[in-house]
Design a protein around this motif. Structure first.
Motif, PDB file in Angstrom:
ATOM      1  N   TYR A   1     112.999  37.401  63.425  1.00  0.00           N
ATOM      2  CA  TYR A   1     113.472  37.546  62.054  1.00  0.00           C
ATOM      3  C   TYR A   1     113.777  39.005  61.763  1.00  0.00           C
ATOM      4  N   PHE A   2     114.638  39.207  60.780  1.00  0.00           N
ATOM      5  CA  PHE A   2     114.933  40.540  60.261  1.00  0.00           C
ATOM      6  C   PHE A   2     114.260  40.639  58.904  1.00  0.00           C
ATOM      7  N   ASN A   3     113.524  41.741  58.686  1.00  0.00           N
ATOM      8  CA  ASN A   3     112.782  41.861  57.436  1.00  0.00           C
ATOM      9  C   ASN A   3     112.997  43.180  56.704  1.00  0.00           C
ATOM     10  N   VAL A   4     113.757  44.104  57.296  1.00  0.00           N
ATOM     11  CA  VAL A   4     114.008  45.397  56.654  1.00  0.00           C
ATOM     12  C   VAL A   4     115.473  45.765  56.851  1.00  0.00           C
ATOM     13  N   LEU A   5     116.105  46.214  55.768  1.00  0.00           N
ATOM     14  CA  LEU A   5     117.457  46.765  55.812  1.00  0.00           C
ATOM     15  C   LEU A   5     117.364  48.237  55.445  1.00  0.00           C
ATOM     16  N   HIS A   6     117.851  49.107  56.337  1.00  0.00           N
ATOM     17  CA  HIS A   6     117.889  50.542  56.052  1.00  0.00           C
ATOM     18  C   HIS A   6     119.243  50.855  55.435  1.00  0.00           C
ATOM     19  N   HIS A   7     119.215  51.221  54.153  1.00  0.00           N
ATOM     20  CA  HIS A   7     120.454  51.462  53.403  1.00  0.00           C
ATOM     21  C   HIS A   7     120.236  52.612  52.431  1.00  0.00           C
ATOM     22  N   GLY A   8     121.143  53.579  52.450  1.00  0.00           N
ATOM     23  CA  GLY A   8     121.077  54.687  51.504  1.00  0.00           C
ATOM     24  C   GLY A   8     119.789  55.480  51.594  1.00  0.00           C
ATOM     25  N   GLY A   9     119.254  55.630  52.799  1.00  0.00           N
ATOM     26  CA  GLY A   9     118.025  56.386  52.973  1.00  0.00           C
ATOM     27  C   GLY A   9     116.766  55.648  52.568  1.00  0.00           C
ATOM     28  N   ARG A  10     116.893  54.362  52.255  1.00  0.00           N
ATOM     29  CA  ARG A  10     115.738  53.560  51.836  1.00  0.00           C
ATOM     30  C   ARG A  10     115.551  52.374  52.769  1.00  0.00           C
ATOM     31  N   ALA A  11     114.311  51.962  52.928  1.00  0.00           N
ATOM     32  CA  ALA A  11     113.983  50.758  53.699  1.00  0.00           C
ATOM     33  C   ALA A  11     113.754  49.631  52.699  1.00  0.00           C
ATOM     34  N   LEU A  12     114.673  48.665  52.670  1.00  0.00           N
ATOM     35  CA  LEU A  12     114.620  47.575  51.698  1.00  0.00           C
ATOM     36  C   LEU A  12     114.079  46.304  52.347  1.00  0.00           C
ATOM     37  N   PRO A  13     113.060  45.684  51.755  1.00  0.00           N
ATOM     38  CA  PRO A  13     112.580  44.409  52.294  1.00  0.00           C
ATOM     39  C   PRO A  13     113.618  43.313  52.027  1.00  0.00           C
ATOM     40  N   ILE A  14     113.868  42.499  53.044  1.00  0.00           N
ATOM     41  CA  ILE A  14     114.876  41.442  52.930  1.00  0.00           C
ATOM     42  C   ILE A  14     114.316  40.130  53.455  1.00  0.00           C
ATOM     43  N   GLN A  15     115.044  39.079  53.145  1.00  0.00           N
ATOM     44  CA  GLN A  15     114.836  37.780  53.769  1.00  0.00           C
ATOM     45  C   GLN A  15     116.215  37.216  54.042  1.00  0.00           C
ATOM     46  N   GLY A  16     116.318  36.413  55.073  1.00  0.00           N
ATOM     47  CA  GLY A  16     117.624  35.884  55.417  1.00  0.00           C
ATOM     48  C   GLY A  16     117.537  34.552  56.113  1.00  0.00           C
ATOM     49  N   ASP A  17     118.654  33.882  56.148  1.00  0.00           N
ATOM     50  CA  ASP A  17     118.765  32.597  56.815  1.00  0.00           C
ATOM     51  C   ASP A  17     120.007  32.644  57.696  1.00  0.00           C
ATOM     52  N   ILE A  18     119.863  32.280  58.949  1.00  0.00           N
ATOM     53  CA  ILE A  18     120.987  32.349  59.878  1.00  0.00           C
ATOM     54  C   ILE A  18     122.030  31.286  59.547  1.00  0.00           C
ATOM     55  N   LYS A  19     123.290  31.693  59.621  1.00  0.00           N
ATOM     56  CA  LYS A  19     124.391  30.757  59.383  1.00  0.00           C
ATOM     57  C   LYS A  19     125.140  30.451  60.674  1.00  0.00           C
ATOM     58  N   SER A  20     125.312  31.480  61.535  1.00  0.00           N
ATOM     59  CA  SER A  20     125.978  31.234  62.813  1.00  0.00           C
ATOM     60  C   SER A  20     125.660  32.340  63.816  1.00  0.00           C
ATOM     61  N   VAL A  21     125.987  32.046  65.077  1.00  0.00           N
ATOM     62  CA  VAL A  21     125.702  32.929  66.201  1.00  0.00           C
ATOM     63  C   VAL A  21     126.973  33.113  67.018  1.00  0.00           C
ATOM     64  N   VAL A  22     127.223  34.349  67.474  1.00  0.00           N
ATOM     65  CA  VAL A  22     128.280  34.635  68.448  1.00  0.00           C
ATOM     66  C   VAL A  22     127.617  35.466  69.537  1.00  0.00           C
ATOM     67  N   ASN A  23     127.597  34.964  70.773  1.00  0.00           N
ATOM     68  CA  ASN A  23     126.881  35.684  71.830  1.00  0.00           C
ATOM     69  C   ASN A  23     127.626  36.961  72.240  1.00  0.00           C
ATOM     70  N   SER A  24     127.042  37.717  73.162  1.00  0.00           N
ATOM     71  CA  SER A  24     127.618  39.014  73.557  1.00  0.00           C
ATOM     72  C   SER A  24     128.952  38.869  74.290  1.00  0.00           C
ATOM     73  N   GLN A  25     129.298  37.648  74.712  1.00  0.00           N
ATOM     74  CA  GLN A  25     130.580  37.394  75.370  1.00  0.00           C
ATOM     75  C   GLN A  25     131.628  36.868  74.398  1.00  0.00           C
ATOM     76  N   GLY A  26     131.262  36.828  73.099  1.00  0.00           N
ATOM     77  CA  GLY A  26     132.201  36.399  72.065  1.00  0.00           C
ATOM     78  C   GLY A  26     132.284  34.897  71.856  1.00  0.00           C
ATOM     79  N   LYS A  27     131.375  34.138  72.463  1.00  0.00           N
ATOM     80  CA  LYS A  27     131.394  32.678  72.325  1.00  0.00           C
ATOM     81  C   LYS A  27     130.499  32.253  71.170  1.00  0.00           C
ATOM     82  N   GLN A  28     131.048  31.457  70.275  1.00  0.00           N
ATOM     83  CA  GLN A  28     130.332  31.047  69.083  1.00  0.00           C
ATOM     84  C   GLN A  28     129.426  29.846  69.350  1.00  0.00           C
TER      85      GLN A  28
END
Length: 184
Positions: free
Chosen positions: A80-107
């Motif tokens: 999971y991802f739980n922190v977004l670093h934006h504008g010099g601040r560490a913001l707590p986040i929550q997220g839900d995955i919608k889609s994946v594209v692997n490192s070879q570009g295949k969805q």
């Protein structure tokens, strides 16, 4: 009076969730897999979009990493991802995955060719809500129970889980995930 407290708690939760919510595209900066990653490992991804967050970084943690045994079985990778670093601040986040594209570009598949299937976390959400409500009630009565249930549900839904009947699951550096992200 009790009803008023519940309504106030619900309004507070909705207001904080409305701080911002958006689809984010992030790319992994290093590979993760059931072969090399273990629970507790830190992961980092760079934000590709939306434009106002482009170049920022998200940090997260591997929660589960289990390769199948030699005789078959199921591999599992959860992170999971739980922190977004934006504008010099560490913001707590929550997220839900919608889609994946692997490192070879295949969805929709990992780098090993395993099909990614979004797994419903409703059972975990119910358990998380129950645990959160119990802790919240113990610490803050009715208002605490409502806030705890919401927090427990949210914490249960943000995992990115991949399971496959395969020897391993792997996402190489540059793999991309589209996430529905909300600021906590």
């Amino acid at each position: 009076m009790r009803r008023l407290i519940y309504l106030a708690a619900a309004a507070l939760l909705m207001a904080s969730a409305a701080a911002w919510a958006d689809d984010f595209t992030v790319k992994l900066l290093s590979p993760i897999s059931t072969e090399t990653s273990k629970a507790g490992d830190k992961i980092t991804a760079q934000v590709v979009g939306p434009q106002e967050f482009q170049g920022d970084f998200m940090e997260g943690v591997v929660r589960t990493s289990k390769a199948a045994n030699k005789f078959g079985g199921k591999s599992e990778l959860a992170f999971y991802f739980n922190v977004l670093h934006h504008g010099g601040r560490a913001l707590p986040i929550q997220g839900d995955i919608k889609s994946v594209v692997n490192s070879q570009g295949k969805q929709g598949i990992d780098d090993e060719g395993n099909v990614y299937k979004k797994q419903g976390n409703w059972k975990k959400a119910l358990i998380g809500a129950g645990v959160g409500a119990g802790l919240g009630a113990a610490l803050g009565g009715g208002k605490g129970a409502a806030a705890g249930a919401a927090a427990g549900t949210a914490a249960s839904l943000l995992l990115i889980e991949v399971a496959a009947k395969a020897p391993k699951i792997a996402f190489g550096a540059e793999s991309q995930f589209i996430l529905d992200v909300k600021q906590q």
